[in-house]
Scaffold this motif. Sequence first.
Motif, PDB file in Angstrom:
ATOM      1  N   VAL A  85       0.892  -1.110   0.036  1.00  0.00           N
ATOM      2  CA  VAL A  85      -0.074   0.083  -0.015  1.00  0.00           C
ATOM      3  C   VAL A  85       0.993   1.157  -0.071  1.00  0.00           C
ATOM      4  CG1 VAL A  85      -1.456   1.183   1.403  1.00  0.00           C
ATOM      5  CG2 VAL A  85      -2.038  -0.987   1.025  1.00  0.00           C
ATOM      6  N   TYR A 111       0.845   3.737  -3.117  1.00  0.00           N
ATOM      7  CA  TYR A 111       0.274   5.139  -2.581  1.00  0.00           C
ATOM      8  C   TYR A 111       1.363   6.101  -3.019  1.00  0.00           C
ATOM      9  CZ  TYR A 111      -1.723   8.634   0.532  1.00  0.00           C
ATOM     10  OH  TYR A 111      -2.218   9.967   1.032  1.00  0.00           O
ATOM     11  N   TYR A 133      -6.937  12.465  -4.492  1.00  0.00           N
ATOM     12  CA  TYR A 133      -5.965  11.283  -4.274  1.00  0.00           C
ATOM     13  C   TYR A 133      -6.183  10.616  -2.746  1.00  0.00           C
ATOM     14  CZ  TYR A 133      -1.982   8.048  -4.989  1.00  0.00           C
ATOM     15  OH  TYR A 133      -1.068   7.126  -5.236  1.00  0.00           O
ATOM     16  N   TRP A 162      -7.956   6.877  -1.912  1.00  0.00           N
ATOM     17  CA  TRP A 162      -7.343   5.716  -1.122  1.00  0.00           C
ATOM     18  C   TRP A 162      -8.224   5.532   0.053  1.00  0.00           C
ATOM     19  CZ3 TRP A 162      -3.587   2.343  -1.747  1.00  0.00           C
ATOM     20  CH2 TRP A 162      -2.864   2.443  -3.225  1.00  0.00           C
ATOM     21  N   ASN A 172     -10.051   1.826   0.763  1.00  0.00           N
ATOM     22  CA  ASN A 172      -9.530   1.150   2.122  1.00  0.00           C
ATOM     23  C   ASN A 172     -10.814   0.825   3.049  1.00  0.00           C
ATOM     24  OD1 ASN A 172      -6.889   0.325   3.491  1.00  0.00           O
ATOM     25  ND2 ASN A 172      -8.057   1.067   5.342  1.00  0.00           N
ATOM     26  N   ASN A 199      -8.832   6.196   8.227  1.00  0.00           N
ATOM     27  CA  ASN A 199      -8.638   6.109   6.956  1.00  0.00           C
ATOM     28  C   ASN A 199      -7.829   7.295   6.451  1.00  0.00           C
ATOM     29  OD1 ASN A 199      -8.598   3.050   6.938  1.00  0.00           O
ATOM     30  ND2 ASN A 199     -10.670   3.213   5.984  1.00  0.00           N
ATOM     31  N   TYR A 255      -3.884   8.171   5.860  1.00  0.00           N
ATOM     32  CA  TYR A 255      -3.505   8.542   4.142  1.00  0.00           C
ATOM     33  C   TYR A 255      -2.596   9.828   4.368  1.00  0.00           C
ATOM     34  CZ  TYR A 255      -4.635   3.951   2.453  1.00  0.00           C
ATOM     35  OH  TYR A 255      -4.947   2.713   1.994  1.00  0.00           O
TER      36      TYR A 255
END
Length: 174
Positions: free
Chosen positions: A79, A83, A98, A102, A106, A134, A138
Amino acid sequence: MRILLHVLFLSAAWKWGDWRNWRQYYPTMLYMIVGDLMYNFLTYNYTMWKFNPTSFDKGIYSSHTLITLGIDFINFPAVVLLYLTHFPAKGLHKQILYILVWAMMNSLIELIAHFFSGISYEHGWNYGWFAVFNVIMYILLRTHYKQPLLALGLSAILIVSYCFYFKLPLNTMK
């Protein structure tokens, strides 16, 4: 199901990851792994979420701990590689989108796992918290990649806040 995810993440990382520069992503891979291992250590006797073996993967994964180790050492490095490899260099709107894509991907995986009883929530944690988590995760991955000390400081603040908000009884740790 989890083996399929491992294969998908590894295949995607193999095909689209920036393997020539994997060393520059490695510290952020470790940051993500250590963060999850820390969660599992701090909440060993008071989990917020727990991975459960499903009928799809009982022969391979028999416990939360084994599932976590598979995710930590197979999925997470893939990931991070994917990523960060494709993170937009410019354009705040592109970067926000973005991160959200992601986080949504997830969150969808979490929702499917929850549907098949592969994850359960406890002590006030729920799917909504996972979705928020999440997004934060990120953001912190990108922050760690660019400014590791800032990410570590923010992570420490978030961990303490998390412990207070969810009334994590640290005295239950053995």
